[in-house]
Scaffold this motif. Structure first.
Motif, short mmCIF file in Angstrom:
data_model
loop_
_atom_site.label_atom_id
_atom_site.label_comp_id
_atom_site.label_asym_id
_atom_site.label_seq_id
_atom_site.Cartn_x
_atom_site.Cartn_y
_atom_site.Cartn_z
N GLU A 1 -7.79 -60.15 27.97
CA GLU A 1 -6.98 -61.17 28.63
C GLU A 1 -6.98 -60.97 30.14
N ALA A 2 -6.86 -59.73 30.58
CA ALA A 2 -6.78 -59.45 32.01
C ALA A 2 -8.10 -59.70 32.73
N THR A 3 -9.21 -59.38 32.07
CA THR A 3 -10.53 -59.49 32.70
C THR A 3 -11.22 -60.81 32.41
N ARG A 4 -10.66 -61.61 31.47
CA ARG A 4 -11.27 -62.87 31.02
C ARG A 4 -12.63 -62.62 30.38
N GLN A 5 -12.76 -61.47 29.72
CA GLN A 5 -14.00 -61.12 29.02
C GLN A 5 -13.68 -60.96 27.54
N GLN A 6 -14.27 -61.83 26.71
CA GLN A 6 -13.95 -61.81 25.29
C GLN A 6 -14.50 -60.59 24.58
N THR A 7 -13.83 -60.22 23.50
CA THR A 7 -14.28 -59.12 22.65
C THR A 7 -14.75 -59.68 21.32
N GLY A 8 -15.40 -58.83 20.52
CA GLY A 8 -15.99 -59.29 19.26
C GLY A 8 -14.96 -59.50 18.16
N LEU A 9 -15.41 -60.12 17.06
CA LEU A 9 -14.53 -60.43 15.95
C LEU A 9 -14.04 -59.15 15.27
N LEU A 10 -12.74 -59.05 15.12
CA LEU A 10 -12.16 -57.91 14.42
C LEU A 10 -12.52 -57.93 12.94
#
Length: 266
Positions: A18-27
């Motif tokens: 959220e802070a970096t606006r960089q998405q992470t992969g599907l949990l």
């Protein structure tokens, strides 16, 4: 089932996304055995971190309230997330560029409470505890990828719940109504994107009655040790599909006699 350490690690990862606006992969790809309790625990860990950092709870959102969305995800229950005090945007205002990753918007009916509700409440209890209802827009965003780039697998409810039910913002319309004076099932909206009608819907799409969303939420929250407090806003669920909002998008939802609400993305 995730361990307590894994829950904390994933919560920290989502806050960083959220802070970096960089998405992470599907949990749900990384942890095939993840449960709904795990997902709410991850959401709760983020809540604890944000409250410790000075954020306040503005209210709550209910999602996946329509049968169409539930069937699409293979579930039979809504989900919920937290509204924070930095998520409120003015009606007719502008959302700053870069605030979100992939913003989308939905039209909803918002409840503002005057008394607490929790546990096994009735429809009548909810109406009595409501100060007023208003037209609203919910801004969605996703800190988790919508689909896995390798398998094409789409997000599941575990991903959405852990990601605060994809919640990102709320715009409240100025009009206020007594919920006892309006049949909310028949409250509808015509939603325009850049001046063109993009979606329409009726409140009946929300569990057949938006009030029942709060009944469900109060019962679910009680099982996790929370309750809906006076002054809090509750978004009861969308009766349209989400509308993509790239930079420059203008959104206006016309609820007829119920009011209107709008926003623009810089």
């Amino acid at each position: 089932m995730l361990s307590a350490a894994q829950v904390q690690d994933v919560a920290a990862e989502l806050l960083e996304a959220e802070a970096t606006r960089q998405q992470t992969g599907l949990l749900s790809v990384r942890y095939p055995d993840i449960s709904l309790d795990d997902a709410y625990a991850i959401q709760g860990a983020q809540l604890a971190t944000k409250l410790a950092a000075g954020r306040r709870i503005l209210g709550w959102k209910i999602g996946l309230t329509s049968k169409v969305m539930q069937n699409a995800l293979g579930i039979d229950t809504p989900d919920s997330g937290v509204l924070y005090d930095d998520m409120l945007f003015p009606d007719g205002g502008q959302v700053p560029r870069g605030r979100f990753i992939e913003p989308r918007v939905e039209a909803e009916i918002a409840f503002v409470m005057k008394a607490p509700i929790d546990g096994n409440v009735s429809r009548e209890d909810v109406i009595a505890a409501t100060d007023y209802v208003s037209p609203a827009l919910e801004i969605l965003d996703t800190r988790i990828l919508r689909a896995d780039p390798e398998t094409g697998m789409r997000r599941r409810i575990f991903d959405t719940v852990a990601d605060n039910a994809a919640n990102a913002g709320v715009v409240l319309g100025a009009q206020r109504h007594d919920p006892g004076d309006v049949d909310l099932r028949w409250v509808g909206a015509i939603v325009e994107q850049d001046g063109e009608v993009t979606a329409t819907g009726l409140g009946a799409a929300v569990l057949n009655d938006p009030v029942m969303g709060l009944v469900w939420l109060a019962r679910r929250m009680a099982s996790y040790g929370h309750r809906i407090e006076p002054g809090q806003i509750v978004l009861t669920g969308s009766f349209i599909g989400p509308i993509e909002c790239p930079p420059g998008t203008a959104i206006r939802a016309d609820f007829g006699p119920f009011g209107a609400v709008s926003t623009r993305f810089a």
